[in-house]
Design a protein around this motif. Structure first.
Motif, PDB file in Angstrom:
ATOM      1  N   ASN A  51       0.884  -1.254   0.185  1.00  0.00           N
ATOM      2  CA  ASN A  51       0.006  -0.023  -0.051  1.00  0.00           C
ATOM      3  C   ASN A  51       0.996   1.213  -0.102  1.00  0.00           C
ATOM      4  O   ASN A  51       1.713   1.616   0.969  1.00  0.00           O
ATOM      5  CB  ASN A  51      -0.936   0.069   1.156  1.00  0.00           C
ATOM      6  CG  ASN A  51      -1.958  -1.030   1.179  1.00  0.00           C
ATOM      7  OD1 ASN A  51      -2.614  -1.275   0.105  1.00  0.00           O
ATOM      8  ND2 ASN A  51      -2.205  -1.727   2.271  1.00  0.00           N
ATOM      9  N   VAL A  52       0.603   2.108  -1.022  1.00  0.00           N
ATOM     10  CA  VAL A  52       1.422   3.426  -0.955  1.00  0.00           C
ATOM     11  C   VAL A  52       0.399   4.309  -1.704  1.00  0.00           C
ATOM     12  O   VAL A  52      -0.383   4.133  -2.505  1.00  0.00           O
ATOM     13  CB  VAL A  52       2.641   3.359  -2.290  1.00  0.00           C
ATOM     14  CG1 VAL A  52       3.449   4.490  -2.311  1.00  0.00           C
ATOM     15  CG2 VAL A  52       3.820   2.155  -1.735  1.00  0.00           C
ATOM     16  N   THR A  53       0.495   5.550  -0.699  1.00  0.00           N
ATOM     17  CA  THR A  53      -0.501   6.405  -1.344  1.00  0.00           C
ATOM     18  C   THR A  53       0.158   7.607  -2.366  1.00  0.00           C
ATOM     19  O   THR A  53       1.306   8.354  -2.044  1.00  0.00           O
ATOM     20  CB  THR A  53      -1.030   7.346  -0.133  1.00  0.00           C
ATOM     21  OG1 THR A  53      -1.728   6.354   0.873  1.00  0.00           O
ATOM     22  CG2 THR A  53      -1.986   8.199  -0.482  1.00  0.00           C
ATOM     23  N   PHE A  54      -0.395   7.756  -3.565  1.00  0.00           N
ATOM     24  CA  PHE A  54       0.169   8.453  -4.681  1.00  0.00           C
ATOM     25  C   PHE A  54      -0.445   9.641  -4.684  1.00  0.00           C
ATOM     26  O   PHE A  54      -1.703   9.467  -4.746  1.00  0.00           O
ATOM     27  CB  PHE A  54       0.302   7.626  -6.037  1.00  0.00           C
ATOM     28  CG  PHE A  54       1.314   6.247  -5.709  1.00  0.00           C
ATOM     29  CD1 PHE A  54       2.497   6.202  -6.107  1.00  0.00           C
ATOM     30  CD2 PHE A  54       0.688   4.948  -5.653  1.00  0.00           C
ATOM     31  CE1 PHE A  54       3.306   5.483  -6.104  1.00  0.00           C
ATOM     32  CE2 PHE A  54       1.280   4.143  -5.649  1.00  0.00           C
ATOM     33  CZ  PHE A  54       2.729   4.067  -5.743  1.00  0.00           C
ATOM     34  N   PHE A  55       0.194  10.711  -4.983  1.00  0.00           N
ATOM     35  CA  PHE A  55      -0.512  11.980  -5.489  1.00  0.00           C
ATOM     36  C   PHE A  55       0.383  12.530  -6.768  1.00  0.00           C
ATOM     37  O   PHE A  55       1.586  12.329  -6.704  1.00  0.00           O
ATOM     38  CB  PHE A  55      -0.211  12.951  -4.405  1.00  0.00           C
ATOM     39  CG  PHE A  55      -0.828  12.620  -3.075  1.00  0.00           C
ATOM     40  CD1 PHE A  55      -2.300  12.868  -2.972  1.00  0.00           C
ATOM     41  CD2 PHE A  55      -0.082  12.156  -1.913  1.00  0.00           C
ATOM     42  CE1 PHE A  55      -2.797  12.661  -1.804  1.00  0.00           C
ATOM     43  CE2 PHE A  55      -0.801  11.896  -0.703  1.00  0.00           C
ATOM     44  CZ  PHE A  55      -2.165  12.080  -0.717  1.00  0.00           C
ATOM     45  N   LYS A  56      -0.566  13.366  -7.303  1.00  0.00           N
ATOM     46  CA  LYS A  56       0.120  14.213  -8.697  1.00  0.00           C
ATOM     47  C   LYS A  56       0.807  15.326  -8.001  1.00  0.00           C
ATOM     48  O   LYS A  56      -0.413  16.012  -7.375  1.00  0.00           O
ATOM     49  CB  LYS A  56      -0.748  14.238  -9.766  1.00  0.00           C
ATOM     50  CG  LYS A  56      -0.285  14.929 -10.844  1.00  0.00           C
ATOM     51  CD  LYS A  56      -1.166  15.132 -12.088  1.00  0.00           C
ATOM     52  CE  LYS A  56      -0.652  15.614 -13.355  1.00  0.00           C
ATOM     53  NZ  LYS A  56      -0.204  17.136 -13.145  1.00  0.00           N
ATOM     54  N   LYS A  57       1.706  15.836  -8.119  1.00  0.00           N
ATOM     55  CA  LYS A  57       1.980  17.113  -7.608  1.00  0.00           C
ATOM     56  C   LYS A  57       3.442  17.438  -8.399  1.00  0.00           C
ATOM     57  O   LYS A  57       4.371  16.893  -8.449  1.00  0.00           O
ATOM     58  CB  LYS A  57       2.304  17.011  -6.030  1.00  0.00           C
ATOM     59  CG  LYS A  57       2.335  18.583  -5.238  1.00  0.00           C
ATOM     60  CD  LYS A  57       2.519  18.069  -3.683  1.00  0.00           C
ATOM     61  CE  LYS A  57       1.291  17.417  -2.935  1.00  0.00           C
ATOM     62  NZ  LYS A  57       0.280  18.386  -2.696  1.00  0.00           N
ATOM     63  N   ASN A  58       3.539  18.771  -8.554  1.00  0.00           N
ATOM     64  CA  ASN A  58       4.756  19.422  -9.216  1.00  0.00           C
ATOM     65  C   ASN A  58       5.542  19.982  -7.924  1.00  0.00           C
ATOM     66  O   ASN A  58       4.982  20.970  -7.372  1.00  0.00           O
ATOM     67  CB  ASN A  58       4.375  20.721 -10.109  1.00  0.00           C
ATOM     68  CG  ASN A  58       5.707  21.523 -10.770  1.00  0.00           C
ATOM     69  OD1 ASN A  58       6.636  21.200 -10.042  1.00  0.00           O
ATOM     70  ND2 ASN A  58       5.594  22.008 -11.799  1.00  0.00           N
ATOM     71  N   ILE A  59       6.489  19.505  -7.559  1.00  0.00           N
ATOM     72  CA  ILE A  59       7.164  19.716  -6.244  1.00  0.00           C
ATOM     73  C   ILE A  59       7.574  21.086  -6.220  1.00  0.00           C
ATOM     74  O   ILE A  59       7.839  21.777  -5.351  1.00  0.00           O
ATOM     75  CB  ILE A  59       8.251  18.612  -6.033  1.00  0.00           C
ATOM     76  CG1 ILE A  59       8.610  18.747  -4.628  1.00  0.00           C
ATOM     77  CG2 ILE A  59       9.411  18.758  -6.987  1.00  0.00           C
ATOM     78  CD1 ILE A  59       7.589  18.330  -3.605  1.00  0.00           C
ATOM     79  N   LEU A  60       7.793  21.670  -7.494  1.00  0.00           N
ATOM     80  CA  LEU A  60       8.740  22.863  -7.480  1.00  0.00           C
ATOM     81  C   LEU A  60       7.341  24.054  -7.328  1.00  0.00           C
ATOM     82  O   LEU A  60       7.992  25.159  -6.945  1.00  0.00           O
ATOM     83  CB  LEU A  60       9.339  23.163  -8.907  1.00  0.00           C
ATOM     84  CG  LEU A  60      10.474  22.437  -9.053  1.00  0.00           C
ATOM     85  CD1 LEU A  60      11.111  22.713 -10.505  1.00  0.00           C
ATOM     86  CD2 LEU A  60      11.534  22.432  -8.018  1.00  0.00           C
ATOM     87  N   GLU A  61       6.340  23.763  -7.399  1.00  0.00           N
ATOM     88  CA  GLU A  61       5.232  24.621  -7.040  1.00  0.00           C
ATOM     89  C   GLU A  61       4.357  24.357  -5.715  1.00  0.00           C
ATOM     90  O   GLU A  61       3.488  24.775  -5.345  1.00  0.00           O
ATOM     91  CB  GLU A  61       4.194  24.446  -8.208  1.00  0.00           C
ATOM     92  CG  GLU A  61       4.713  24.668  -9.579  1.00  0.00           C
ATOM     93  CD  GLU A  61       3.702  24.776 -10.686  1.00  0.00           C
ATOM     94  OE1 GLU A  61       2.631  24.267 -10.513  1.00  0.00           O
ATOM     95  OE2 GLU A  61       4.036  24.973 -11.978  1.00  0.00           O
ATOM     96  N   THR A  62       4.972  23.471  -4.846  1.00  0.00           N
ATOM     97  CA  THR A  62       4.678  22.984  -3.696  1.00  0.00           C
ATOM     98  C   THR A  62       5.133  23.818  -2.405  1.00  0.00           C
ATOM     99  O   THR A  62       6.335  24.068  -2.318  1.00  0.00           O
ATOM    100  CB  THR A  62       4.790  21.519  -3.498  1.00  0.00           C
ATOM    101  OG1 THR A  62       4.234  20.651  -4.360  1.00  0.00           O
ATOM    102  CG2 THR A  62       4.139  20.906  -2.198  1.00  0.00           C
ATOM    103  N   GLU A  63       4.326  24.296  -1.623  1.00  0.00           N
ATOM    104  CA  GLU A  63       4.675  25.193  -0.578  1.00  0.00           C
ATOM    105  C   GLU A  63       4.852  24.291   0.694  1.00  0.00           C
ATOM    106  O   GLU A  63       5.296  24.765   1.734  1.00  0.00           O
ATOM    107  CB  GLU A  63       3.830  26.377  -0.307  1.00  0.00           C
ATOM    108  CG  GLU A  63       3.803  27.182  -1.453  1.00  0.00           C
ATOM    109  CD  GLU A  63       5.181  27.753  -1.839  1.00  0.00           C
ATOM    110  OE1 GLU A  63       5.863  28.011  -1.004  1.00  0.00           O
ATOM    111  OE2 GLU A  63       5.571  27.901  -2.978  1.00  0.00           O
ATOM    112  N   ASP A  64       4.037  23.109   0.783  1.00  0.00           N
ATOM    113  CA  ASP A  64       3.970  22.495   2.049  1.00  0.00           C
ATOM    114  C   ASP A  64       3.325  20.869   1.903  1.00  0.00           C
ATOM    115  O   ASP A  64       2.464  20.856   0.900  1.00  0.00           O
ATOM    116  CB  ASP A  64       3.000  23.143   3.108  1.00  0.00           C
ATOM    117  CG  ASP A  64       3.135  22.744   4.570  1.00  0.00           C
ATOM    118  OD1 ASP A  64       2.993  21.454   4.814  1.00  0.00           O
ATOM    119  OD2 ASP A  64       3.277  23.525   5.396  1.00  0.00           O
ATOM    120  N   LEU A  65       3.828  20.048   2.477  1.00  0.00           N
ATOM    121  CA  LEU A  65       3.629  18.752   2.176  1.00  0.00           C
ATOM    122  C   LEU A  65       2.543  18.376   3.180  1.00  0.00           C
ATOM    123  O   LEU A  65       2.055  17.449   3.124  1.00  0.00           O
ATOM    124  CB  LEU A  65       4.762  17.833   2.561  1.00  0.00           C
ATOM    125  CG  LEU A  65       6.240  18.012   1.535  1.00  0.00           C
ATOM    126  CD1 LEU A  65       7.228  16.910   1.949  1.00  0.00           C
ATOM    127  CD2 LEU A  65       5.602  17.553   0.171  1.00  0.00           C
TER     128      LEU A  65
END
Length: 284
Positions: A166-180
Motif C-alpha cells: 500500500n502506497v498513497t500516490f499523489f500528482k504534484k509539481n514539487i517546484l510549485e509545492t509550498e507544504d507537504l
C-alpha cells in the motif's frame, strides 16, 4: 534452429554496440522472460530449438536492441531490490545505485528498531521503485509518493499492486509545492540532476529513450530540486527525521554546502558501487 546457434548469432550481432558479456546477459534475460528457460535449462538440453515464428520474434527484439532501445523497455519490466517493476518510456529504468540508497534507508531504520509507525514520502517516484521497496521492507511504514507525471503515477500504482504493498500516490509539481501538509520521518528523493552539459556523457540508449523530464536540469540551476525539497523538509521533517537524496556525482560538495547553509546537520555523503559520490543523508 538450435537455440545455442541463435545465441551465438545474437551475441555476434550485438557486440559492435555492447560488450559480449552484456549481449549475453540480454540473451538470457529475454530467454527467461519469453521462453521461461534459464541458462541451466539450455546447458542441460543443448538440442532445444526455436521455431520460425520464435526466430522472427527474436529478430525483431535484436533489431530494436541494435537501435539501443533498452532491453527493460522491450520486455516491459525491470528488477529492483529483488522485486519486479513494470517499466515503459514514461519512467526511468531503476538503477543499481538507487538500490544502494534504499539499502541505506533500511539500515538507518533498522538501527532505530522500527518501534513505531514510520511515515515516508518519496518525491519524484517515477516507477515507484523506492517507495514500493521501502513499503515492502518496512512492514509498519506509511508510505506516500508524488510525481508530476500522470503516466509515471499510473505505472507506479500498477507496480504497488504487483508487489502487494500500500502506497498513497499523489500528482504534484514539487517546484510549485509550498507544504507537504504532514510530518514525515523519512523524506527521500532521486530528483532530476543531470546537467545539460553532461548530456555528452549519457549513453545513447538512455538519451534517446528515457524521459528527459526525470533526468535533466539547467546548467545554471542544477540543485533546484534539492533546494526546494530541503525547504519542504524544513517544514515537514519530523523531529529526528532524516532526509535522503540521490545526487549528481559531480555536485557532492555543492549539495552538502547547500544543506549546511539551510541548517541541516549530520550530513553524510556516500559513494556508490562504482566509487562515485551518489547519496546524502541529513537531519535538521
Amino acid at each position: 534452429m538450435k537455440i545455442k546457434q541463435y545465441r551465438t548469432h545474437f551475441i555476434l550481432e550485438l557486440t559492435p554496440i555492447y560488450d559480449s558479456g552484456e549481449a549475453e546477459s540480454f540473451f538470457y534475460l529475454i530467454l527467461e522472460e519469453k521462453c521461461h528457460l534459464r541458462r541451466i535449462d539450455l546447458a542441460l538440453n543443448p538440442d532445444l530449438t526455436f521455431s520460425d515464428e520464435e526466430i522472427q520474434d527474436w529478430n525483431s527484439i535484436l533489431n530494436q536492441l541494435k537501435e539501443e532501445i533498452p532491453v527493460q523497455y522491450l520486455l516491459g519490466k525491470a528488477s529492483f531490490y529483488g522485486l519486479d517493476f513494470e517499466v515503459n518510456p514514461s519512467v526511468l529504468i531503476p538503477r543499481p545505485e538507487t538500490e544502494e540508497l534504499v539499502e541505506w534507508i533500511l539500515e538507518s531504520q533498522k538501527s532505530k528498531g522500527n518501534s513505531q509507525n514510520v511515515k515516508i514520502i518519496d518525491i519524484g517516484t517515477g516507477s515507484g521503485c523506492i517507495a514500493i521497496s521501502l513499503a515492502k521492507n518496512i512492514p509498519n511504514a506509511l508510505v506516500f509518493a508524488i510525481d508530476v507525471s500522470e503516466k509515471a503515477l499510473a505505472i507506479a500504482k500498477k507496480n504497488a499492486k504487483i508487489n502487494g504493498v500500500n502506497v498513497t500516490f499523489f500528482k504534484k509539481n514539487i517546484l510549485e509545492t509550498e507544504d507537504l501538509e504532514q510530518q514525515f520521518d523519512i523524506i527521500v528523493s532521486n530528483p532530476p540532476y543531470v546537467r545539460e552539459l553532461e548530456k555528452k556523457e549519457i549513453k545513447k540508449n538512455v538519451l534517446d529513450n528515457e524521459p528527459h523530464l526525470a533526468l535533466f536540469v539547467e546548467d545554471n540551476d542544477a540543485l533546484v530540486f534539492y533546494k526546494k525539497i530541503a525547504e519542504l523538509a524544513q517544514k515537514n521533517l519530523s523531529q529526528n527525521g532524516e532526509l535522503f537524496f540521490e545526487i549528481n556525482q559531480y555536485l557532492g560538495k555543492e549539495t552538502i554546502d547547500l544543506l549546511g547553509k539551510m541548517g541541516f546537520k549530520n550530513i553524510e555523503l556516500r559513494q556508490d558501487i562504482y566509487g562515485n559520490d551518489r547519496m546524502i543523508k541529513a537531519k535538521l
